[in-house]
Design a protein around this motif. Structure first.
Motif, short mmCIF file in Angstrom:
data_model
loop_
_atom_site.label_atom_id
_atom_site.label_comp_id
_atom_site.label_asym_id
_atom_site.label_seq_id
_atom_site.Cartn_x
_atom_site.Cartn_y
_atom_site.Cartn_z
N ARG A 55 -61.06 -23.08 56.82
CA ARG A 55 -59.54 -22.20 57.32
C ARG A 55 -58.55 -23.82 56.93
O ARG A 55 -58.74 -24.17 59.04
N ARG A 59 -54.25 -20.60 56.14
CA ARG A 59 -54.03 -20.96 54.88
C ARG A 59 -56.19 -20.15 54.72
O ARG A 59 -56.62 -21.38 55.45
N THR A 60 -56.39 -19.88 53.94
CA THR A 60 -57.99 -19.93 53.22
C THR A 60 -57.84 -20.38 51.77
O THR A 60 -57.68 -20.09 51.35
#
Length: 163
Positions: A55, A59-60
């Protein structure tokens, strides 16, 4: 895109390598790590494939990591003067990378960690990211190394950091 980053760790090489290779330590120094789980093989051994989820902000990113090289295979009793090698490939949507880590004795109680990194991008968006933000990748690699150094030398845990 290719770059090399390095850092000195104020610990003997064998101890540094043991801390770096222990999967239980990864969440303590690998900032942003959500999941690192072997899909096949044994963690850290050549040929092992792992699912990695990171992460970064909101965002991942999910990818597959493959251990390409680990020398010596047995990390206990590493011969004096030898170099320890950890190479891994990571592939995810629109990106492939390889990291070649080398750990050498910089002194009797000091380890030099040199990390060579190469990234390749697919698709227009990822190519633009690579072109417009190359410093971001280098900065992240340096941050991971500084976080490991703080963990190894002082026991600091990134999960407890107040950024």
């Amino acid at each position: 895109m290719k770059y090399t980053v390095s850092i000195e760790i104020a610990l003997p090489r064998e101890r540094t390598v043991q801390l770096l290779a222990d999967p239980a330590n990864m969440p303590k120094w690998l900032r942003g790590l959500v999941v690192h789980e072997p899909l096949s093989g044994v963690h850290g051994q050549v040929g092992t494939e792992s699912r990695v989820v990171m992460r970064m902000g909101q965002r991942t990113f999910e990818a597959t990591e493959t251990i390409a090289r680990r020398e010596p295979a047995d990390l206990h009793g590493i011969p004096e003067g030898s170099v320890v090698h950890f190479d891994r490939e990571i592939s995810g949507e629109g990106m492939w990378s390889v990291t070649r880590d080398r750990l050498t004795e910089a002194g009797p109680e000091t380890t030099l960690w040199v990390s060579e990194n190469e990234y390749r991008f697919d698709g227009l968006l990822m190519r633009l990211v690579g072109l417009l933000m190359p410093g971001t990748f280098r900065k992240q690699s340096r941050q991971h190394m500084r976080d490991f150094k703080a963990f190894a030398e002082q026991g600091e845990d990134v999960r407890e950091a107040k950024d």
